[in-house]
Design a protein around this motif. Structure first.
Motif, PDB file in Angstrom:
ATOM      1  N   LEU A  23       0.831  -1.203   0.000  1.00  0.00           N
ATOM      2  CA  LEU A  23       0.000   0.000   0.000  1.00  0.00           C
ATOM      3  C   LEU A  23       0.866   1.254   0.000  1.00  0.00           C
ATOM      4  CD1 LEU A  23      -2.751   1.384   0.144  1.00  0.00           C
ATOM      5  CD2 LEU A  23      -2.690   1.070   2.633  1.00  0.00           C
ATOM      6  N   LYS A  24       1.907   1.253   0.803  1.00  0.00           N
ATOM      7  CA  LYS A  24       2.799   2.417   0.857  1.00  0.00           C
ATOM      8  C   LYS A  24       3.498   2.643  -0.480  1.00  0.00           C
ATOM      9  CE  LYS A  24       3.696   2.664   5.825  1.00  0.00           C
ATOM     10  NZ  LYS A  24       4.701   2.608   6.898  1.00  0.00           N
ATOM     11  N   GLU A  25       3.829   1.564  -1.161  1.00  0.00           N
ATOM     12  CA  GLU A  25       4.456   1.702  -2.475  1.00  0.00           C
ATOM     13  C   GLU A  25       3.497   2.340  -3.469  1.00  0.00           C
ATOM     14  OE1 GLU A  25       7.577   1.280  -3.708  1.00  0.00           O
ATOM     15  OE2 GLU A  25       8.049   1.155  -1.566  1.00  0.00           O
ATOM     16  N   GLN A  26       2.227   1.965  -3.398  1.00  0.00           N
ATOM     17  CA  GLN A  26       1.228   2.593  -4.270  1.00  0.00           C
ATOM     18  C   GLN A  26       1.100   4.081  -3.957  1.00  0.00           C
ATOM     19  OE1 GLN A  26      -2.570   0.382  -4.887  1.00  0.00           O
ATOM     20  NE2 GLN A  26      -1.651  -1.187  -3.570  1.00  0.00           N
ATOM     21  N   PRO A  83      -7.087   3.649   2.557  1.00  0.00           N
ATOM     22  CA  PRO A  83      -8.294   3.071   3.163  1.00  0.00           C
ATOM     23  C   PRO A  83      -9.091   4.113   3.950  1.00  0.00           C
ATOM     24  CG  PRO A  83      -6.381   1.669   3.561  1.00  0.00           C
ATOM     25  CD  PRO A  83      -5.861   2.953   2.994  1.00  0.00           C
ATOM     26  N   ALA A  84     -10.384   3.914   3.993  1.00  0.00           N
ATOM     27  CA  ALA A  84     -11.255   4.834   4.728  1.00  0.00           C
ATOM     28  C   ALA A  84     -10.828   4.912   6.193  1.00  0.00           C
ATOM     29  CB  ALA A  84     -12.702   4.356   4.626  1.00  0.00           C
ATOM     30  N   ASN A  85     -10.876   6.118   6.726  1.00  0.00           N
ATOM     31  CA  ASN A  85     -10.558   6.381   8.134  1.00  0.00           C
ATOM     32  C   ASN A  85      -9.088   6.159   8.488  1.00  0.00           C
ATOM     33  OD1 ASN A  85     -13.346   6.914   8.673  1.00  0.00           O
ATOM     34  ND2 ASN A  85     -13.705   4.710   8.849  1.00  0.00           N
ATOM     35  N   GLN A  86      -8.207   6.080   7.473  1.00  0.00           N
ATOM     36  CA  GLN A  86      -6.777   5.920   7.767  1.00  0.00           C
ATOM     37  C   GLN A  86      -5.947   7.089   7.230  1.00  0.00           C
ATOM     38  OE1 GLN A  86      -4.896   2.098   7.453  1.00  0.00           O
ATOM     39  NE2 GLN A  86      -6.838   1.003   7.493  1.00  0.00           N
ATOM     40  N   TYR A  88      -4.894   9.839   8.679  1.00  0.00           N
ATOM     41  CA  TYR A  88      -3.802  10.284   9.539  1.00  0.00           C
ATOM     42  C   TYR A  88      -2.776   9.202   9.810  1.00  0.00           C
ATOM     43  CZ  TYR A  88      -6.027  14.756  10.249  1.00  0.00           C
ATOM     44  OH  TYR A  88      -6.549  16.008  10.035  1.00  0.00           O
ATOM     45  N   HIS A  89      -3.065   7.985   9.401  1.00  0.00           N
ATOM     46  CA  HIS A  89      -2.061   6.922   9.501  1.00  0.00           C
ATOM     47  C   HIS A  89      -0.974   7.110   8.441  1.00  0.00           C
ATOM     48  CE1 HIS A  89      -0.418   2.977  10.440  1.00  0.00           C
ATOM     49  NE2 HIS A  89      -0.465   2.664   9.150  1.00  0.00           N
ATOM     50  N   TYR A  90      -1.363   7.700   7.301  1.00  0.00           N
ATOM     51  CA  TYR A  90      -0.433   7.821   6.179  1.00  0.00           C
ATOM     52  C   TYR A  90      -0.110   9.267   5.792  1.00  0.00           C
ATOM     53  CZ  TYR A  90      -1.615   2.883   5.427  1.00  0.00           C
ATOM     54  OH  TYR A  90      -1.804   1.529   5.592  1.00  0.00           O
ATOM     55  N   ASN A  91      -0.746  10.252   6.412  1.00  0.00           N
ATOM     56  CA  ASN A  91      -0.655  11.615   5.869  1.00  0.00           C
ATOM     57  C   ASN A  91       0.738  12.224   5.924  1.00  0.00           C
ATOM     58  OD1 ASN A  91      -0.809  12.168   8.739  1.00  0.00           O
ATOM     59  ND2 ASN A  91      -1.342  14.261   8.204  1.00  0.00           N
ATOM     60  N   ILE A 130     -12.288  20.088   2.937  1.00  0.00           N
ATOM     61  CA  ILE A 130     -11.647  20.840   4.013  1.00  0.00           C
ATOM     62  C   ILE A 130     -12.049  20.303   5.382  1.00  0.00           C
ATOM     63  CG2 ILE A 130     -11.377  22.961   2.675  1.00  0.00           C
ATOM     64  CD1 ILE A 130     -13.817  24.056   4.214  1.00  0.00           C
ATOM     65  N   SER A 131     -12.999  19.393   5.394  1.00  0.00           N
ATOM     66  CA  SER A 131     -13.458  18.791   6.641  1.00  0.00           C
ATOM     67  C   SER A 131     -13.004  17.347   6.710  1.00  0.00           C
ATOM     68  CB  SER A 131     -14.983  18.863   6.737  1.00  0.00           C
ATOM     69  OG  SER A 131     -15.461  18.100   7.828  1.00  0.00           O
ATOM     70  N   ARG A 132     -12.364  16.976   7.798  1.00  0.00           N
ATOM     71  CA  ARG A 132     -11.885  15.600   7.933  1.00  0.00           C
ATOM     72  C   ARG A 132     -13.037  14.596   7.949  1.00  0.00           C
ATOM     73  NH1 ARG A 132      -8.916  15.079  13.601  1.00  0.00           N
ATOM     74  NH2 ARG A 132      -8.019  17.058  12.927  1.00  0.00           N
ATOM     75  N   GLU A 133     -14.214  15.059   8.396  1.00  0.00           N
ATOM     76  CA  GLU A 133     -15.382  14.167   8.436  1.00  0.00           C
ATOM     77  C   GLU A 133     -15.808  13.724   7.044  1.00  0.00           C
ATOM     78  OE1 GLU A 133     -15.176  16.985  10.157  1.00  0.00           O
ATOM     79  OE2 GLU A 133     -14.986  16.144  12.188  1.00  0.00           O
ATOM     80  N   LYS A 134     -15.440  14.506   6.021  1.00  0.00           N
ATOM     81  CA  LYS A 134     -15.845  14.183   4.655  1.00  0.00           C
ATOM     82  C   LYS A 134     -14.823  13.328   3.916  1.00  0.00           C
ATOM     83  CE  LYS A 134     -18.884  18.171   3.963  1.00  0.00           C
ATOM     84  NZ  LYS A 134     -19.203  19.349   3.124  1.00  0.00           N
ATOM     85  N   GLY A 135     -13.735  13.001   4.615  1.00  0.00           N
ATOM     86  CA  GLY A 135     -12.762  12.109   3.996  1.00  0.00           C
ATOM     87  C   GLY A 135     -11.442  12.782   3.679  1.00  0.00           C
ATOM     88  N   PHE A 136     -10.928  12.510   2.490  1.00  0.00           N
ATOM     89  CA  PHE A 136      -9.601  12.998   2.095  1.00  0.00           C
ATOM     90  C   PHE A 136      -9.635  14.522   2.008  1.00  0.00           C
ATOM     91  CE2 PHE A 136      -5.528  12.891   0.015  1.00  0.00           C
ATOM     92  CZ  PHE A 136      -4.984  11.698   0.460  1.00  0.00           C
TER      93      PHE A 136
END
Length: 227
Positions: A23-26, A83-86, A88-91, A130-136
């Protein structure tokens, strides 16, 4: 627990690690494309320092905007991979390019209009929320950091404008950056990186003020129109 059970546990771990690496490579592949596009936009906008006439500056802005549509496509790819809801895991993987693109977009908008690009404007160009609730989304701290990078570039532009005989633009830049500085002073910044970057803003303000002062003592400062 026997050895077979232990082996299964660690094989499951390895599968998870392999999926994470894939996933990180992608993600890195898309970010690499975004970084390349940001370099191309930066190269286009660097011409403003050599050709500061407004007509030439607007040509540079038009060329820069030619890349903006490609950015939206790449961020769409990135959003589909993560993936959804992740977020801040990858940002941290795309934080730097987000900051640089915010800087470049904000600089373009200022050069075109003399106004501050809103977070909504930048996010819309990138195809982000601009809202984290809406996703990316475009993280607020990345947006603010991009604005601070823009201020540094404008300090350089003010100096080069004088070198090329444009004595009005440093006045405009001085007013704009001073207002930007006043806005940042209203914030209680907690992020260490952002706060350090904000600390550098006072030097940008001082540098621009010195350019304006030099114009004044040399009698080159344009007279202000009377009301």
């Amino acid at each position: 627990m026997d050895s077979a059970q232990i082996s299964k546990i660690f094989l499951d771990f390895q599968e998870f690690i392999s999926q994470e690496q894939d996933l990180k490579e992608q993600i890195r592949g898309v970010i690499k494309d975004l970084e390349q596009q940001s370099r191309e936009i930066l190269m286009v906008l660097q011409d403003i320092h050599q050709n500061p006439a407004q007509s030439d500056v607007l040509v540079c802005c038009e060329k820069a905007r030619g890349f903006f549509g490609q950015l939206k496509e790449k961020y769409s790819e990135l959003a589909a991979i993560v993936p959804a809801n992740q977020f801040y895991h990858y940002n941290d993987m795309w934080r730097f390019v987000n900051q640089r693109l915010t800087f470049l977009i904000s600089l373009t908008i200022f050069l075109e209009t003399g106004k501050l690009a809103s977070r909504e404007q930048v996010a819309d160009i990138l195809g982000l929320e601009i809202s984290r609730e809406k996703g990316f989304h475009l993280d607020l701290e990345d947006y603010l950091t991009g604005l601070l990078h823009m201020a540094t570039e404008l300090a350089r532009f003010a100096t080069n404008s004088v070198t090329n005989g444009n004595y009005e633009r440093p006045i405009e830049i001085s007013k704009f950056v001073s207002e930007l500085n006043a806005g940042f002073r209203l914030l209680n910044l907690k992020n260490d990186s952002l706060r350090k970057r904000f600390d550098a803003l006072k030097y940008d303000v001082k540098k621009i003020e010195e350019v304006v002062y030099d114009l004044s003592i040399r009698g080159l400062r344009p007279s202000q129109p009377t009301e």
